[in-house]
Design a protein around this motif. Sequence first.
Motif, mmCIF file in Angstrom:
data_model
loop_
_atom_site.group_PDB
_atom_site.id
_atom_site.type_symbol
_atom_site.label_atom_id
_atom_site.label_comp_id
_atom_site.label_asym_id
_atom_site.label_seq_id
_atom_site.Cartn_x
_atom_site.Cartn_y
_atom_site.Cartn_z
ATOM 1 N N VAL A 20 0.839 -1.196 0.000
ATOM 2 C CA VAL A 20 0.000 0.000 0.000
ATOM 3 C C VAL A 20 0.877 1.250 0.000
ATOM 4 O O VAL A 20 0.558 2.252 -0.636
ATOM 5 C CB VAL A 20 -0.962 -0.001 1.206
ATOM 6 C CG1 VAL A 20 -1.614 1.370 1.387
ATOM 7 C CG2 VAL A 20 -2.051 -1.058 1.004
ATOM 8 N N ASP A 21 2.021 1.192 0.687
ATOM 9 C CA ASP A 21 2.956 2.316 0.664
ATOM 10 C C ASP A 21 3.423 2.608 -0.762
ATOM 11 O O ASP A 21 3.567 3.764 -1.152
ATOM 12 C CB ASP A 21 4.172 2.019 1.548
ATOM 13 C CG ASP A 21 3.856 2.167 3.029
ATOM 14 O OD1 ASP A 21 2.850 2.839 3.347
ATOM 15 O OD2 ASP A 21 4.596 1.612 3.856
ATOM 16 N N ILE A 22 3.664 1.549 -1.530
ATOM 17 C CA ILE A 22 4.061 1.729 -2.926
ATOM 18 C C ILE A 22 2.955 2.421 -3.708
ATOM 19 O O ILE A 22 3.201 3.339 -4.495
ATOM 20 C CB ILE A 22 4.420 0.366 -3.564
ATOM 21 C CG1 ILE A 22 5.732 -0.154 -2.979
ATOM 22 C CG2 ILE A 22 4.526 0.484 -5.084
ATOM 23 C CD1 ILE A 22 6.141 -1.506 -3.490
ATOM 24 N N ILE A 23 1.711 2.006 -3.482
ATOM 25 C CA ILE A 23 0.584 2.618 -4.179
ATOM 26 C C ILE A 23 0.463 4.095 -3.808
ATOM 27 O O ILE A 23 0.239 4.957 -4.669
ATOM 28 C CB ILE A 23 -0.727 1.871 -3.839
ATOM 29 C CG1 ILE A 23 -0.630 0.410 -4.265
ATOM 30 C CG2 ILE A 23 -1.922 2.535 -4.501
ATOM 31 C CD1 ILE A 23 -0.345 0.202 -5.717
ATOM 32 N N ARG A 24 0.621 4.392 -2.529
ATOM 33 C CA ARG A 24 0.538 5.796 -2.096
ATOM 34 C C ARG A 24 1.620 6.636 -2.761
ATOM 35 O O ARG A 24 1.376 7.769 -3.189
ATOM 36 C CB ARG A 24 0.665 5.883 -0.574
ATOM 37 C CG ARG A 24 -0.615 5.510 0.170
ATOM 38 C CD ARG A 24 -0.594 6.043 1.589
ATOM 39 N NE ARG A 24 0.406 5.369 2.397
ATOM 40 C CZ ARG A 24 0.134 4.453 3.330
ATOM 41 N NH1 ARG A 24 -1.110 4.114 3.559
ATOM 42 N NH2 ARG A 24 1.088 3.888 4.024
ATOM 43 N N LEU A 25 2.827 6.090 -2.838
ATOM 44 C CA LEU A 25 3.917 6.826 -3.465
ATOM 45 C C LEU A 25 3.642 7.053 -4.950
ATOM 46 O O LEU A 25 3.885 8.134 -5.487
ATOM 47 C CB LEU A 25 5.231 6.062 -3.290
ATOM 48 C CG LEU A 25 5.843 6.081 -1.881
ATOM 49 C CD1 LEU A 25 6.976 5.074 -1.778
ATOM 50 C CD2 LEU A 25 6.350 7.476 -1.553
ATOM 51 N N LEU A 26 3.141 6.030 -5.620
ATOM 52 C CA LEU A 26 2.838 6.136 -7.053
ATOM 53 C C LEU A 26 1.814 7.220 -7.326
ATOM 54 O O LEU A 26 1.951 8.012 -8.264
ATOM 55 C CB LEU A 26 2.303 4.797 -7.580
ATOM 56 C CG LEU A 26 3.324 3.766 -8.060
ATOM 57 C CD1 LEU A 26 2.613 2.460 -8.382
ATOM 58 C CD2 LEU A 26 4.075 4.264 -9.273
ATOM 59 N N PHE A 27 0.768 7.245 -6.518
ATOM 60 C CA PHE A 27 -0.326 8.159 -6.784
ATOM 61 C C PHE A 27 -0.157 9.502 -6.072
ATOM 62 O O PHE A 27 -0.950 10.416 -6.273
ATOM 63 C CB PHE A 27 -1.662 7.514 -6.393
ATOM 64 C CG PHE A 27 -2.092 6.443 -7.350
ATOM 65 C CD1 PHE A 27 -2.878 6.746 -8.452
ATOM 66 C CD2 PHE A 27 -1.681 5.136 -7.178
ATOM 67 C CE1 PHE A 27 -3.253 5.764 -9.346
ATOM 68 C CE2 PHE A 27 -2.065 4.141 -8.068
ATOM 69 C CZ PHE A 27 -2.854 4.457 -9.159
ATOM 70 N N GLY A 28 0.879 9.605 -5.243
ATOM 71 C CA GLY A 28 1.180 10.877 -4.630
ATOM 72 C C GLY A 28 0.203 11.320 -3.568
ATOM 73 O O GLY A 28 0.040 12.514 -3.319
ATOM 74 N N HIS A 29 -0.475 10.361 -2.924
ATOM 75 C CA HIS A 29 -1.463 10.705 -1.904
ATOM 76 C C HIS A 29 -0.988 10.236 -0.539
ATOM 77 O O HIS A 29 -0.458 9.144 -0.399
ATOM 78 C CB HIS A 29 -2.816 10.058 -2.223
ATOM 79 C CG HIS A 29 -3.413 10.569 -3.495
ATOM 80 N ND1 HIS A 29 -4.082 9.755 -4.372
ATOM 81 C CD2 HIS A 29 -3.422 11.807 -4.038
ATOM 82 C CE1 HIS A 29 -4.495 10.472 -5.409
ATOM 83 N NE2 HIS A 29 -4.097 11.712 -5.221
ATOM 84 N N ALA A 30 -1.220 11.067 0.455
ATOM 85 C CA ALA A 30 -0.778 10.730 1.808
ATOM 86 C C ALA A 30 -1.598 9.596 2.393
ATOM 87 O O ALA A 30 -1.103 8.795 3.168
ATOM 88 C CB ALA A 30 -0.864 11.956 2.704
#
Length: 687
Positions: free
Chosen positions: A476-486
């Motif tokens: 999920v951390d990877i997904i957050r980083l990809l989409f730029g959302h906290a």
Amino acid sequence: MNQGSPNGDDDDDDDDDIQHVLDEALDIDFSDDLEDAGELELERLLLESTGTAIQTESTLLKKLALYPNGNFPISKYSLYSDPSWIIFKNEDGSVMRINFDSLSEPMTAIKKSIMYHLIPEFAPFAGIRAYSTSRGHSQKYSIITKYVFIDNHLTGDAESLSFITAKLLNNALDRAKDSVAFTHYHYLFMQIRLWISLSTQQLIPVEHRISVSATAIDTPERKKDVIGHFNGSVASWVPFKESDLKKMFEYASFWTEKAMAPLQKVAEFAQDQGYLNVKSKTLARYQTDVKLEKNLNLTIDETRIVEVKKTRREYESGFFWNYSWYSSAIKSLDSIRCAIYILVALVTGLRVSEIDILEFKHVILGKDGRYKLQVTRYKTSKDPNYKGDTTFIPIPKFVGKKIKEYEQLRKSLKTYREGYLFQSVVSTKKVNKRTSLRIEYITQKIEEELGIDRVHTHRFRKTIAEILINRNERNVDIIRLLFGHASYAMTLRYIGRNPYIVQSVAQAIEKNYIEEFMDIVSSVKNSSSSGEGAQRMLNKIAARPEAFSGKQLKVTIFTYVTHLLSSGEPLFIYRTAVGSYCVTTGLYSSPSLPPCLIHHKGIVKDALPDPLFCDPSCTHAVIVEKAQKALQDNVDFYQHMLTEAEANLSETSKAMLRQKIIDNSKHLERLKTNRSYQVIPTVDVQA
């Protein structure tokens, strides 16, 4: 067909575009996408076992002629004659081995002559690139041993091989198809094709060859049947392992975050100095060019991005230096292309045929600072041969920005060419037809550089879907980083605007939870259910009965998942006990915890439900008809405890047991009476 504005000025129409695709998706045959992915995967597998040999003569036969006892190396670690082969050693010392255990001498000899041609250095059909692939084929060799040799009582000597006919092999394939081991059919098909190819092209010893025509086995009907069977296997639905995803994300981050900007500076320096105007890109100097060496050599984190090679050339009156640098810069540019592909594949959910034809101009920056991607779908279009259907989907700012930087870098290094996002950076051949663009060249490079097997676009879609469903924290951390959302919730709301990812999530749920979802929807629809969770689902179905009728279950799932993701809600489905399910869309934090998380000590933050501690009193529990016996057992058990141990129980414990009896009895009564909820019109939930 909605063409929209090529300038990205019609942002107000974005939601209409997305909703248009979502609505159309309900009419798409979901199996099309899986068939595409399965066919591509199987084709790549079959490339390893057939084709026109790149060898003009057999290297194995030459070696055996010189060393009849097989005393020649097949790797740095093993000889052909060894009882097992070590074909590769990792840096940590672990080995990849091919074993020949439990086989008779003739059978061992056949396996060796075949496996030799599945090692990268000796593979005649250029389809084998990784030692792990060789090992995988070795482990699957028992399939041909079973269906061809053991089932037909063949010993493997030359006489027994003469009994192998097209009929015998086709019968073996039919038995493999009926096997409970799902992968046996397509692997046996591949192995037989390989054996026939090696025999026909005289690449293995004559005593190991079979006299069967490839056309008797590899018929259009058989191949179509194998592909259809393969599409139903789990192989084409396996997401990337967490370790593989981490490798790819780190690779993509390095090349886009660390390497791209410095390489752009190198390109700008080369432009300013006129180096890119030299046709061969090789520069001649009569003395050492310190400025050139300083500005063109580039190393980041011990990885050579651009390497200047300096060669001394003699001539009659003296010497000069040749400087070459461009090929190393292009090699790094190709790695950046792979990195951009990883990002695009992860955040768009597009099919390989849709990614293939993307152009830089399709990445549009709107006036509001948001990026969107113009996508054309031919497969599902009413006009698939010509214009296709065009729409727009949002892409994260991070990815859009990196694509724009990559576009500028390709222009700076004079490799922009026809402007396709993923066309080769090495080839100078003009792209006249979109069909000539091949993403598999990129996936092959990723496989080779990162040591990951079976990289194809569909697996990225599957991986993202699995992360969205299961929410492993590190992924999920990877997904957050990809989409730029906290926050994960913000990412979900963004993803809900992308119909392609929504569809991939729906497909993943269909694969993972088909039985559970059919049970839930059927039971809720028929009123044989209980619990607030069931009531909420019933309300959703009742609010849009047309979406839950006349369609197969997979479309029902798609409708439900679309609703959840479009609202920014995660989805969690888990079978908790016989006849009960946890169906929730939330993460939970102290002090507002569901019954299953109450037992945790300390502060709980953003936790998923824990089905092992499910309590029927929970508002997220969906109790269906199968639960009647389990509920009755619970009532009897708690009643027995209350009766037998009443004298030794505290008032708190007694109150807890009485409440559990009440909760279970309440659901039991509702299921028995079957009158708890209003019956809605029949819902078709065909599997």
